[in-house]
Design a protein around this motif. Sequence first.
Motif, PDB file in Angstrom:
ATOM      1  N   ASP A  61       0.820  -1.162  -0.104  1.00  0.00           N
ATOM      2  CA  ASP A  61       0.071  -0.213   0.008  1.00  0.00           C
ATOM      3  C   ASP A  61       1.016   1.281  -0.040  1.00  0.00           C
ATOM      4  O   ASP A  61       0.364   2.325  -0.457  1.00  0.00           O
ATOM      5  CB  ASP A  61      -0.853   0.164   1.369  1.00  0.00           C
ATOM      6  N   LEU A  62       2.026   1.104   0.625  1.00  0.00           N
ATOM      7  CA  LEU A  62       3.121   2.438   0.689  1.00  0.00           C
ATOM      8  C   LEU A  62       3.729   2.307  -0.733  1.00  0.00           C
ATOM      9  O   LEU A  62       4.846   3.628  -0.750  1.00  0.00           O
ATOM     10  CB  LEU A  62       3.649   2.199   1.933  1.00  0.00           C
ATOM     11  N   GLY A  63       3.616   1.328  -1.689  1.00  0.00           N
ATOM     12  CA  GLY A  63       4.319   1.438  -2.773  1.00  0.00           C
ATOM     13  C   GLY A  63       5.502   1.029  -2.995  1.00  0.00           C
ATOM     14  O   GLY A  63       6.292   0.887  -3.754  1.00  0.00           O
ATOM     15  N   VAL A  64       5.921  -0.121  -1.958  1.00  0.00           N
ATOM     16  CA  VAL A  64       7.423  -0.694  -1.995  1.00  0.00           C
ATOM     17  C   VAL A  64       7.078  -1.762  -2.913  1.00  0.00           C
ATOM     18  O   VAL A  64       6.082  -2.550  -2.858  1.00  0.00           O
ATOM     19  CB  VAL A  64       7.599  -1.265  -0.476  1.00  0.00           C
ATOM     20  N   ASP A  65       8.224  -1.996  -3.649  1.00  0.00           N
ATOM     21  CA  ASP A  65       8.072  -2.839  -4.726  1.00  0.00           C
ATOM     22  C   ASP A  65       8.353  -4.324  -4.113  1.00  0.00           C
ATOM     23  O   ASP A  65       8.812  -4.578  -2.836  1.00  0.00           O
ATOM     24  CB  ASP A  65       9.353  -3.083  -5.835  1.00  0.00           C
ATOM     25  N   LEU A  66       7.950  -5.392  -4.874  1.00  0.00           N
ATOM     26  CA  LEU A  66       8.051  -6.959  -4.340  1.00  0.00           C
ATOM     27  C   LEU A  66       9.319  -7.353  -3.915  1.00  0.00           C
ATOM     28  O   LEU A  66       9.441  -8.002  -2.911  1.00  0.00           O
ATOM     29  CB  LEU A  66       7.392  -8.018  -5.300  1.00  0.00           C
ATOM     30  N   PRO A  67      10.387  -7.066  -4.739  1.00  0.00           N
ATOM     31  CA  PRO A  67      11.817  -7.745  -4.270  1.00  0.00           C
ATOM     32  C   PRO A  67      12.034  -7.050  -2.635  1.00  0.00           C
ATOM     33  O   PRO A  67      12.589  -7.836  -2.241  1.00  0.00           O
ATOM     34  CB  PRO A  67      12.662  -7.161  -5.397  1.00  0.00           C
ATOM     35  N   THR A  68      11.758  -5.814  -2.701  1.00  0.00           N
ATOM     36  CA  THR A  68      12.119  -5.173  -1.323  1.00  0.00           C
ATOM     37  C   THR A  68      11.182  -5.557  -0.300  1.00  0.00           C
ATOM     38  O   THR A  68      11.675  -5.995   0.993  1.00  0.00           O
ATOM     39  CB  THR A  68      11.975  -3.564  -1.619  1.00  0.00           C
ATOM     40  N   VAL A  69       9.887  -5.922  -0.549  1.00  0.00           N
ATOM     41  CA  VAL A  69       9.002  -6.381   0.422  1.00  0.00           C
ATOM     42  C   VAL A  69       9.504  -8.018   0.880  1.00  0.00           C
ATOM     43  O   VAL A  69       9.729  -8.316   1.991  1.00  0.00           O
ATOM     44  CB  VAL A  69       7.677  -6.574  -0.226  1.00  0.00           C
ATOM     45  N   ARG A  70      10.206  -8.844  -0.034  1.00  0.00           N
ATOM     46  CA  ARG A  70      10.462 -10.023   0.323  1.00  0.00           C
ATOM     47  C   ARG A  70      11.859  -9.807   1.218  1.00  0.00           C
ATOM     48  O   ARG A  70      11.838 -10.706   2.061  1.00  0.00           O
ATOM     49  CB  ARG A  70      10.942 -10.874  -0.956  1.00  0.00           C
ATOM     50  N   LYS A  71      12.908  -9.022   0.842  1.00  0.00           N
ATOM     51  CA  LYS A  71      13.786  -8.773   1.875  1.00  0.00           C
ATOM     52  C   LYS A  71      13.404  -8.154   3.200  1.00  0.00           C
ATOM     53  O   LYS A  71      14.010  -8.693   4.135  1.00  0.00           O
ATOM     54  CB  LYS A  71      14.772  -7.602   0.937  1.00  0.00           C
ATOM     55  N   VAL A  72      12.414  -7.561   3.319  1.00  0.00           N
ATOM     56  CA  VAL A  72      11.820  -7.089   4.506  1.00  0.00           C
ATOM     57  C   VAL A  72      11.325  -8.357   5.455  1.00  0.00           C
ATOM     58  O   VAL A  72      11.678  -8.700   6.518  1.00  0.00           O
ATOM     59  CB  VAL A  72      10.839  -5.894   4.490  1.00  0.00           C
ATOM     60  N   VAL A  73      10.415  -9.080   4.732  1.00  0.00           N
ATOM     61  CA  VAL A  73       9.862 -10.211   5.398  1.00  0.00           C
ATOM     62  C   VAL A  73      10.834 -11.226   5.612  1.00  0.00           C
ATOM     63  O   VAL A  73      10.780 -12.097   6.521  1.00  0.00           O
ATOM     64  CB  VAL A  73       8.524 -10.819   4.700  1.00  0.00           C
ATOM     65  N   ASP A  74      11.720 -11.490   4.883  1.00  0.00           N
ATOM     66  CA  ASP A  74      13.047 -12.389   5.221  1.00  0.00           C
ATOM     67  C   ASP A  74      14.145 -11.795   5.911  1.00  0.00           C
ATOM     68  O   ASP A  74      15.052 -12.470   6.302  1.00  0.00           O
ATOM     69  CB  ASP A  74      13.624 -12.921   3.677  1.00  0.00           C
ATOM     70  N   ARG A  75      13.848 -10.728   6.532  1.00  0.00           N
ATOM     71  CA  ARG A  75      14.820  -9.958   7.211  1.00  0.00           C
ATOM     72  C   ARG A  75      16.099  -9.769   6.871  1.00  0.00           C
ATOM     73  O   ARG A  75      17.144  -9.724   7.507  1.00  0.00           O
ATOM     74  CB  ARG A  75      14.748 -10.787   8.710  1.00  0.00           C
ATOM     75  N   ARG A  76      16.159  -9.651   5.599  1.00  0.00           N
ATOM     76  CA  ARG A  76      17.450  -9.461   4.810  1.00  0.00           C
ATOM     77  C   ARG A  76      17.648  -7.795   4.646  1.00  0.00           C
ATOM     78  O   ARG A  76      18.781  -7.236   4.520  1.00  0.00           O
ATOM     79  CB  ARG A  76      17.490  -9.855   3.371  1.00  0.00           C
ATOM     80  N   MET A  77      16.505  -6.944   5.047  1.00  0.00           N
ATOM     81  CA  MET A  77      16.435  -5.426   5.041  1.00  0.00           C
ATOM     82  C   MET A  77      15.492  -5.131   6.264  1.00  0.00           C
ATOM     83  O   MET A  77      14.627  -5.583   6.270  1.00  0.00           O
ATOM     84  CB  MET A  77      16.124  -4.918   3.872  1.00  0.00           C
ATOM     85  N   SER A  78      16.218  -4.021   6.929  1.00  0.00           N
ATOM     86  CA  SER A  78      15.247  -3.644   7.989  1.00  0.00           C
ATOM     87  C   SER A  78      14.137  -2.766   7.750  1.00  0.00           C
ATOM     88  O   SER A  78      14.224  -2.142   6.713  1.00  0.00           O
ATOM     89  CB  SER A  78      16.077  -3.033   9.071  1.00  0.00           C
ATOM     90  N   LEU A  79      13.033  -2.746   8.423  1.00  0.00           N
ATOM     91  CA  LEU A  79      11.793  -2.021   8.191  1.00  0.00           C
ATOM     92  C   LEU A  79      12.343  -0.343   7.903  1.00  0.00           C
ATOM     93  O   LEU A  79      11.936   0.583   6.950  1.00  0.00           O
ATOM     94  CB  LEU A  79      10.870  -2.386   9.083  1.00  0.00           C
TER      95      LEU A  79
END
Length: 312
Positions: A61-79
């Motif tokens: 909803d905030l416009g974050v792309d899917l690759p970045t979403v996956r990194k967040v949920v996989d904890r490879r990138m902090s929120l």
Amino acid sequence: MNGDALYSIGDLARRTGLTVKAIRFYSDRGIVPPTDRTPAGYRRYDVDAVARLELVRTLRDLGVDLPTVRKVVDRRMSLPEVAARHADALAVQIRTLRLRRAVLTAVARRGSTAEETDLMHKLARLSEDERRRLIDDFLDTVFGDPDANPEFAGIRRSMTPELPDDPEIEQVEAWMELAEMSRDPDFRASFRRMAEHHAAERAEGRSVGVRRDPVAAVRDLVAPALAAGVPPTSPRADAVVAAVMDEYARGLGRPDDLDLRRRLMDRLEAANDPRRDRYLRLLAVINGWQAPESPAPMLDWFVPALRARMSG
């Protein structure tokens, strides 16, 4: 739902408000993988999938792309890191949209032609860096390499337009006009001549000490005579011309002679280019400064007054 149970896609859809199709899409891409499958092959998810789906929906909803979403949920990138990056990106988009809005409003208000609108659109699409390069190219032509000419640093800064992130319509219109002026070779050459005059006087008068710019001297010394209605060729103008020449001669450490008067004449005629006056007025609008007082009326008075006394 409890921590031990496994749930179908339909259960997750009812819980999260997402469609079955959306959940299956995220599952197929490994963003919310199933915990298990039934003997018939149906997917089952644990309670953590609900939290992951809620986070995915919020980020999308905030416009974050899917690759970045996956990194967040996989904890490879902090929120917080993702939020900072996207906040910066949105800020750029907002500035761009504000500028485009101002351009469109300016076009509507001015009744611009198709050619003018195309030009305004091209200039408005320039990034902040591109706008700076355009102006730097103009200022480099006028003042030379800033590293090789540090004495011009202050003047250069005072001549630099800084279009704000959320400009008013008037500032956009001023920027468009100033940008076009700065690309005119004849205007560049005229401004360059003024800079060369200034540099020569500065070098020659360095041993004399602090002195006033001759244009400022003319403005201040001529204003009373102009206000009093004294004609430039009148004998009453003699004292004004003498006062200006005395200050100019002392500033350069030279006598007041015909050569010096010719030199001042060249200097003032170059400074009286109406395009210079226009540039400074546009610059004030863009930077939100107070409109400068034009020296043109005083120069228009003094130049013929000096010319009439060139043999003196």
